[in-house]
Design an enzyme around this catalytic site. Sequence first.
Site, PDB file in Angstrom:
ATOM      1  N   ASP A 288       0.614  -0.890   0.256  1.00  0.00           N
ATOM      2  CA  ASP A 288      -0.005   0.430  -0.098  1.00  0.00           C
ATOM      3  C   ASP A 288       0.457   1.413   0.254  1.00  0.00           C
ATOM      4  O   ASP A 288       2.190   0.648   0.190  1.00  0.00           O
ATOM      5  CB  ASP A 288      -0.621   0.170   1.469  1.00  0.00           C
ATOM      6  CG  ASP A 288       0.063  -0.171   2.633  1.00  0.00           C
ATOM      7  OD1 ASP A 288       0.788  -0.288   2.859  1.00  0.00           O
ATOM      8  OD2 ASP A 288      -0.721  -1.330   3.292  1.00  0.00           O
TER       9      ASP A 288
ATOM     10  N   ASN B  84      -7.915  -2.630  13.939  1.00  0.00           N
ATOM     11  CA  ASN B  84      -8.724  -3.394  13.884  1.00  0.00           C
ATOM     12  C   ASN B  84      -9.187  -4.879  12.434  1.00  0.00           C
ATOM     13  O   ASN B  84     -10.042  -4.458  12.270  1.00  0.00           O
ATOM     14  CB  ASN B  84      -9.481  -2.356  13.135  1.00  0.00           C
ATOM     15  CG  ASN B  84      -8.701  -1.859  12.636  1.00  0.00           C
ATOM     16  OD1 ASN B  84      -8.239  -2.337  11.864  1.00  0.00           O
ATOM     17  ND2 ASN B  84      -9.516  -0.596  11.060  1.00  0.00           N
TER      18      ASN B  84
ATOM     19  N   HIS C 272      -7.089  -4.962  10.058  1.00  0.00           N
ATOM     20  CA  HIS C 272      -7.190  -4.431   8.879  1.00  0.00           C
ATOM     21  C   HIS C 272      -5.681  -5.994   8.333  1.00  0.00           C
ATOM     22  O   HIS C 272      -4.864  -5.588   9.458  1.00  0.00           O
ATOM     23  CB  HIS C 272      -7.058  -3.000   8.117  1.00  0.00           C
ATOM     24  CG  HIS C 272      -5.652  -2.602   8.959  1.00  0.00           C
ATOM     25  ND1 HIS C 272      -5.829  -1.306   9.645  1.00  0.00           N
ATOM     26  CD2 HIS C 272      -4.168  -2.740   8.460  1.00  0.00           C
ATOM     27  CE1 HIS C 272      -4.545  -1.337   9.826  1.00  0.00           C
ATOM     28  NE2 HIS C 272      -3.583  -1.157   9.083  1.00  0.00           N
TER      29      HIS C 272
ATOM     30  N   GLU D 250      -9.557  -2.370   5.759  1.00  0.00           N
ATOM     31  CA  GLU D 250     -10.413  -1.931   6.718  1.00  0.00           C
ATOM     32  C   GLU D 250     -11.913  -2.958   6.394  1.00  0.00           C
ATOM     33  O   GLU D 250     -12.040  -3.751   6.138  1.00  0.00           O
ATOM     34  CB  GLU D 250     -11.273  -0.415   6.704  1.00  0.00           C
ATOM     35  CG  GLU D 250      -9.828   1.110   6.387  1.00  0.00           C
ATOM     36  CD  GLU D 250      -9.135   0.665   7.595  1.00  0.00           C
ATOM     37  OE1 GLU D 250      -9.141  -0.064   8.287  1.00  0.00           O
ATOM     38  OE2 GLU D 250      -8.169   1.842   7.954  1.00  0.00           O
TER      39      GLU D 250
END
Length: 252
Positions: free
Chosen positions: A67, A136, A138, A143
């Site tokens: 990314d 979380n 990811h 997400e």
Amino acid sequence: MMFYRFTCPQAIADYVTAEWVALIQRNPKAVLGLATGSTMEPVYKEFVRQVRHQQLALDQLSTFNLDEYIGLGAEHPQSYHYYMQQQLFDLVPFSPERVHLPDGLCDSLDQQCAHYHNLIQQLGGIDWQLLGIGTNGHIGFNEPGTSFDSQVHVVDLSPQTRLDNSRFFADKSQMPTRAITLGLGDIMLAKQILLLATGENKAQIMADLYHSAVDESLPASILKTHPNVRILVDEAAAQHLPAAAFNKGVAV
């Protein structure tokens, strides 16, 4: 999904580097999927040390990073281009033309996403994918709620991800709100995957991952359906995992 417990981040770095070196020796033209973040820093440091010690040839390898932030150029000290140069590419002899990261300053995000996905496919897909994990759940910047079928795409970063990553920015207002990321579908096409989690702040998500069903609300849970994935955790990240999590793994 196999969990492996290690005493410390350095032990993980040693293990991953040994796997990485063995892969290069078997397949000098391998396609590598690389990740960023503090979890990866001991791995890259140990890999650099071994490349220099063993005088490994890296010139035929191809790499693709997961990314990049939208709006940050390669020279920005918080861009993932800059991170990779500082941690790896400036230190050992990769071929620059075989090193790939998404372009956070591209003119067309749609074209950039399609180009990045297609380039990976043209090279036969990713042979060996390194992953970290967010608090979380990811992986990449996929997400919660991201489609398991997603390909390279633009994502709006969640408040939790922005909070977690803003610590790297002296001025937290500069923390980007969007990124380009490999999709979950792209990641799942990798032939083998190593997910690394270290530190107490990853303990809860490791327990959540172990106990969860395969559900888009926890993106990393898709890895439970991959035929060749290993989860490497240090003692701090493993503290909420039951003993049964390691029945198929080893303590190192």
